[in-house]
Design an enzyme around this catalytic site. Structure first.
Site, PDB file in Angstrom:
ATOM      1  N   ASP A 230       4.179   2.053  -0.954  1.00  0.00           N
ATOM      2  CA  ASP A 230       3.203   1.584  -1.843  1.00  0.00           C
ATOM      3  C   ASP A 230       3.953   0.397  -2.429  1.00  0.00           C
ATOM      4  O   ASP A 230       5.212   0.234  -2.742  1.00  0.00           O
ATOM      5  CB  ASP A 230       2.572   2.560  -2.736  1.00  0.00           C
ATOM      6  CG  ASP A 230       1.805   1.955  -3.657  1.00  0.00           C
ATOM      7  OD1 ASP A 230       0.844   1.312  -3.289  1.00  0.00           O
ATOM      8  OD2 ASP A 230       2.000   2.394  -4.949  1.00  0.00           O
TER       9      ASP A 230
ATOM     10  N   ASP B 105       2.523  -1.186  -6.007  1.00  0.00           N
ATOM     11  CA  ASP B 105       1.953  -0.904  -7.459  1.00  0.00           C
ATOM     12  C   ASP B 105       2.571   0.326  -8.122  1.00  0.00           C
ATOM     13  O   ASP B 105       2.098   1.510  -7.581  1.00  0.00           O
ATOM     14  CB  ASP B 105       0.686  -1.443  -8.176  1.00  0.00           C
ATOM     15  CG  ASP B 105       0.539  -2.928  -7.642  1.00  0.00           C
ATOM     16  OD1 ASP B 105       1.124  -3.778  -8.115  1.00  0.00           O
ATOM     17  OD2 ASP B 105      -0.372  -3.193  -6.986  1.00  0.00           O
TER      18      ASP B 105
ATOM     19  N   ASP C 208       2.874   6.387  -5.607  1.00  0.00           N
ATOM     20  CA  ASP C 208       2.888   6.936  -6.807  1.00  0.00           C
ATOM     21  C   ASP C 208       1.429   7.581  -7.174  1.00  0.00           C
ATOM     22  O   ASP C 208       1.211   8.428  -8.056  1.00  0.00           O
ATOM     23  CB  ASP C 208       3.246   5.863  -7.819  1.00  0.00           C
ATOM     24  CG  ASP C 208       1.906   4.897  -7.946  1.00  0.00           C
ATOM     25  OD1 ASP C 208       1.478   4.524  -7.120  1.00  0.00           O
ATOM     26  OD2 ASP C 208       1.719   4.379  -8.985  1.00  0.00           O
TER      27      ASP C 208
END
Length: 223
Positions: A9, A11, A166
């Site tokens: 991922d 961000d 996250d």
């Protein structure tokens, strides 16, 4: 063939952008503060989510329809914040330089935003040619389509992919895709029950090695 393919991922995982992305909502919609909405709350609410769903939730909070130019204005403001403030997450450049497994990015953001973030943080050269956007695939987390597309493009079976995320929706997408999930949470948040939690990017090579060993042991039991 390499043992693993790592799907990152962007961000909040590779770049410290979650606060900036959500600060942009507060900057453009100052009336959110009047509803008691804080930056930390926005980060928790919107982490990893599709823009259309975020806009819908903002409209529910404010009790009004956002004007048609809101999303382009938001993207422009985020680009400005990135150009002046965005940093890689701690230890990310050093970690990427050590990785021996093939790796790529699969992000819910538009391709231009992904490339801007990687360029500003000096990470683009690690991922050139291996950047996958939900907007190009037409699939957003927690749907597994983006991760499955990335695995296919990288020539790796889903079961030999490790997703580094996250957000809970990202972990759920990894689970739906049949991929192993590592959840990077440097704070005190609890991990998704499907994911293995870690809080320091320097630990990632070791965690990947442990996953390789697990796969080898499983293959040995099956033979």
């Amino acid at each position: 063939m390499s043992d693993l393919c790592v799907i990152f991922d962007l961000d909040g995982t590779l770049v410290d952008s979650e606060g900036l992305c959500n600060q942009a909502y507060l900057d453009l919609l100052p009336q959110l503060a009047g509803h008691g909405i804080t930056l930390d709350e926005l980060v928790l609410r919107f982490r990893g989510r599709k823009m259309a769903l975020i806009v819908s939730e903002l409209e529910q909070i404010l009790g009004t329809t956002l004007h048609s130019d809101f999303v382009p204005e938001y993207r422009q403001h985020v680009a400005h914040l990135f150009s002046t403030c965005l940093q890689p997450m701690p230890g990310v450049p050093e970690m990427l330089a050590q990785l021996r497994s093939p790796f790529c990015i699969a992000s819910s953001g538009p391709l231009a935003k992904i490339r801007d973030a990687l360029t500003v943080t000096g990470l683009l050269h690690f991922f050139e040619g291996r950047i996958f956007s939900a907007y190009e695939v037409g699939s957003w987390k927690p749907d597994p389509g983006l991760f499955l597309h990335a695995a296919q493009a990288m020539g790796t079976e889903p079961g030999r992919c490790v997703v580094v995320e996250d957000s809970p929706v990202g972990v759920e997408a990894a689970q739906a895709a049949g991929m192993f999930a590592l959840q990077y949470l440097p704070g005190t948040e609890e991990a998704h029950p499907y994911a293995t939690l870690f809080n320091d990017m320097s630990l990632l090579p070791t965690l990947l090695h442990q996953r390789v060993m697990h796969l080898h042991e499983g293959a040995g039991l099956e033979s």
